[in-house]
Design a protein around this motif. Structure first.
Motif, mmCIF file in Angstrom:
data_model
loop_
_atom_site.group_PDB
_atom_site.id
_atom_site.type_symbol
_atom_site.label_atom_id
_atom_site.label_comp_id
_atom_site.label_asym_id
_atom_site.label_seq_id
_atom_site.Cartn_x
_atom_site.Cartn_y
_atom_site.Cartn_z
ATOM 1 N N ASP A 1 34.941 24.901 90.743
ATOM 2 C CA ASP A 1 36.097 24.325 89.628
ATOM 3 C C ASP A 1 34.234 23.892 88.682
ATOM 4 O O ASP A 1 34.608 23.829 87.257
ATOM 5 N N VAL A 2 34.213 22.347 89.244
ATOM 6 C CA VAL A 2 32.813 21.549 88.279
ATOM 7 C C VAL A 2 31.960 23.010 87.795
ATOM 8 O O VAL A 2 31.672 22.725 86.231
ATOM 9 N N LEU A 3 31.674 24.503 88.543
ATOM 10 C CA LEU A 3 30.779 24.543 87.546
ATOM 11 C C LEU A 3 31.343 25.264 86.971
ATOM 12 O O LEU A 3 30.490 25.724 85.699
ATOM 13 N N ALA A 4 32.280 26.049 86.844
ATOM 14 C CA ALA A 4 33.451 26.571 86.006
ATOM 15 C C ALA A 4 32.997 25.968 84.359
ATOM 16 O O ALA A 4 33.051 26.384 83.948
ATOM 17 N N THR A 5 33.780 25.115 85.104
ATOM 18 C CA THR A 5 34.074 24.289 84.010
ATOM 19 C C THR A 5 32.297 23.161 83.059
ATOM 20 O O THR A 5 33.094 23.067 81.246
ATOM 21 N N LEU A 6 31.739 23.062 83.633
ATOM 22 C CA LEU A 6 29.640 22.636 82.697
ATOM 23 C C LEU A 6 30.269 24.645 82.331
ATOM 24 O O LEU A 6 29.242 24.348 80.912
ATOM 25 N N VAL A 7 29.799 25.510 82.839
ATOM 26 C CA VAL A 7 29.708 26.393 82.215
ATOM 27 C C VAL A 7 30.362 27.337 80.922
ATOM 28 O O VAL A 7 29.821 27.433 79.776
ATOM 29 N N ALA A 8 32.268 26.879 81.157
ATOM 30 C CA ALA A 8 32.889 27.122 79.776
ATOM 31 C C ALA A 8 32.274 25.884 78.728
ATOM 32 O O ALA A 8 32.564 26.447 78.123
ATOM 33 N N ALA A 9 31.969 25.107 78.819
ATOM 34 C CA ALA A 9 31.682 24.160 77.977
ATOM 35 C C ALA A 9 30.574 24.744 77.296
ATOM 36 O O ALA A 9 30.605 24.429 76.001
ATOM 37 N N TYR A 10 29.815 24.791 78.045
ATOM 38 C CA TYR A 10 28.393 25.596 77.233
ATOM 39 C C TYR A 10 28.185 26.558 76.496
ATOM 40 O O TYR A 10 28.060 26.847 75.495
ATOM 41 N N GLU A 11 29.234 27.840 76.966
ATOM 42 C CA GLU A 11 29.067 28.458 76.397
ATOM 43 C C GLU A 11 30.307 28.629 75.063
ATOM 44 O O GLU A 11 30.001 28.940 74.308
ATOM 45 N N ASP A 12 31.473 27.441 75.090
ATOM 46 C CA ASP A 12 32.146 27.317 74.179
ATOM 47 C C ASP A 12 31.477 26.744 72.618
ATOM 48 O O ASP A 12 31.817 26.874 71.389
ATOM 49 N N THR A 13 30.016 25.860 72.957
ATOM 50 C CA THR A 13 29.039 25.126 72.270
ATOM 51 C C THR A 13 28.338 26.405 71.603
ATOM 52 O O THR A 13 28.274 26.293 70.671
ATOM 53 N N HIS A 14 27.728 27.023 72.782
ATOM 54 C CA HIS A 14 26.911 27.782 71.890
ATOM 55 C C HIS A 14 27.246 29.276 71.565
ATOM 56 O O HIS A 14 26.698 30.110 70.926
ATOM 57 N N HIS A 15 28.775 29.800 71.843
ATOM 58 C CA HIS A 15 28.452 30.936 72.587
ATOM 59 C C HIS A 15 30.263 31.404 71.976
ATOM 60 O O HIS A 15 30.953 31.986 72.185
ATOM 61 N N ALA A 16 31.214 30.606 71.119
ATOM 62 C CA ALA A 16 32.202 30.437 70.497
ATOM 63 C C ALA A 16 32.530 32.151 69.705
ATOM 64 O O ALA A 16 31.803 31.763 69.460
ATOM 65 N N ILE A 17 33.787 32.402 70.404
ATOM 66 C CA ILE A 17 34.178 32.865 69.375
ATOM 67 C C ILE A 17 35.202 32.967 68.369
ATOM 68 O O ILE A 17 36.409 32.331 68.440
ATOM 69 N N ALA A 18 34.769 33.310 66.762
ATOM 70 C CA ALA A 18 35.478 32.859 66.240
ATOM 71 C C ALA A 18 37.271 34.031 65.827
ATOM 72 O O ALA A 18 36.873 35.277 65.657
ATOM 73 N N PRO A 19 37.967 32.785 65.605
ATOM 74 C CA PRO A 19 39.308 34.066 64.812
ATOM 75 C C PRO A 19 39.442 34.918 64.196
ATOM 76 O O PRO A 19 38.132 35.052 63.444
ATOM 77 N N PRO A 20 39.978 36.078 64.582
ATOM 78 C CA PRO A 20 39.595 37.318 63.584
ATOM 79 C C PRO A 20 40.427 36.997 62.003
ATOM 80 O O PRO A 20 41.189 36.462 62.194
ATOM 81 N N ASP A 21 39.968 37.763 61.280
ATOM 82 C CA ASP A 21 40.686 37.399 59.514
ATOM 83 C C ASP A 21 41.810 38.424 60.252
ATOM 84 O O ASP A 21 41.675 39.673 61.010
ATOM 85 N N PRO A 22 42.648 37.549 59.356
ATOM 86 C CA PRO A 22 44.357 38.320 59.514
ATOM 87 C C PRO A 22 44.462 39.525 59.289
ATOM 88 O O PRO A 22 45.125 39.998 59.862
ATOM 89 N N VAL A 23 43.865 39.715 57.709
ATOM 90 C CA VAL A 23 44.096 41.227 57.668
ATOM 91 C C VAL A 23 43.910 42.416 57.928
ATOM 92 O O VAL A 23 43.771 43.329 58.966
ATOM 93 N N ALA A 24 41.962 41.871 59.110
ATOM 94 C CA ALA A 24 41.292 42.691 60.223
ATOM 95 C C ALA A 24 41.938 42.832 60.907
ATOM 96 O O ALA A 24 41.586 44.092 61.426
ATOM 97 N N ALA A 25 43.004 41.549 61.694
ATOM 98 C CA ALA A 25 43.386 41.348 62.766
ATOM 99 C C ALA A 25 44.911 42.826 62.668
ATOM 100 O O ALA A 25 45.004 43.673 64.091
ATOM 101 N N ILE A 26 45.623 42.341 61.319
ATOM 102 C CA ILE A 26 46.383 43.562 61.171
ATOM 103 C C ILE A 26 46.123 45.041 61.377
ATOM 104 O O ILE A 26 46.386 45.469 61.480
ATOM 105 N N LYS A 27 44.652 45.127 60.172
ATOM 106 C CA LYS A 27 44.287 46.257 60.007
ATOM 107 C C LYS A 27 44.016 46.807 61.328
ATOM 108 O O LYS A 27 44.113 48.870 61.981
ATOM 109 N N PHE A 28 43.555 46.210 62.459
ATOM 110 C CA PHE A 28 43.216 47.040 63.567
ATOM 111 C C PHE A 28 44.240 47.596 65.164
ATOM 112 O O PHE A 28 43.949 48.032 65.421
ATOM 113 N N ARG A 29 45.087 46.525 64.697
ATOM 114 C CA ARG A 29 46.563 47.177 65.150
ATOM 115 C C ARG A 29 47.182 48.750 64.876
ATOM 116 O O ARG A 29 47.929 48.849 65.516
ATOM 117 N N LEU A 30 47.145 48.550 64.006
ATOM 118 C CA LEU A 30 47.600 49.973 63.204
ATOM 119 C C LEU A 30 47.404 51.378 63.366
ATOM 120 O O LEU A 30 45.779 51.298 63.670
#
Length: 83
Positions: free
Chosen positions: A54-83
């Motif tokens: 639990d501790v190790l996973a929390t530390l790694v998740a904090a690192y990844e959230d800081t350095h490798h954050a995934i931005a939310p998709p563009d709404p229009v691109a998300a709709i086109k992807f689902r079509l």
């Protein structure tokens, strides 16, 4: 490399809440931390191995959230992807 969790966390000292200090520690111990997570993956809740996981996973998740954050998709691109 098996990092004793006490040494890993205590090595952070009073800087445990300082994300820069955690990032440096994860960068230095990142691969070892991931190996430890994999080794304890099937740990049962309530055991020391699960607490370590639990501790190790929390530390790694904090690192990844800081350095490798995934931005939310563009709404229009998300709709086109689902079509």
């Amino acid at each position: 490399m098996n990092i004793p969790l006490g040494v890993f966390v205590l090595g952070l000292g009073s800087d445990l809440c300082n994300i820069d200090r955690i990032e440096n520690s994860i960068s230095r111990f990142g691969q070892a931390a991931l190996r430890e997570i994999e080794r304890h993956w099937d740990a049962r809740p309530g055991t020391p191995d699960f607490d370590r996981l639990d501790v190790l996973a929390t530390l790694v998740a904090a690192y990844e959230d800081t350095h490798h954050a995934i931005a939310p998709p563009d709404p229009v691109a998300a709709i086109k992807f689902r079509l």
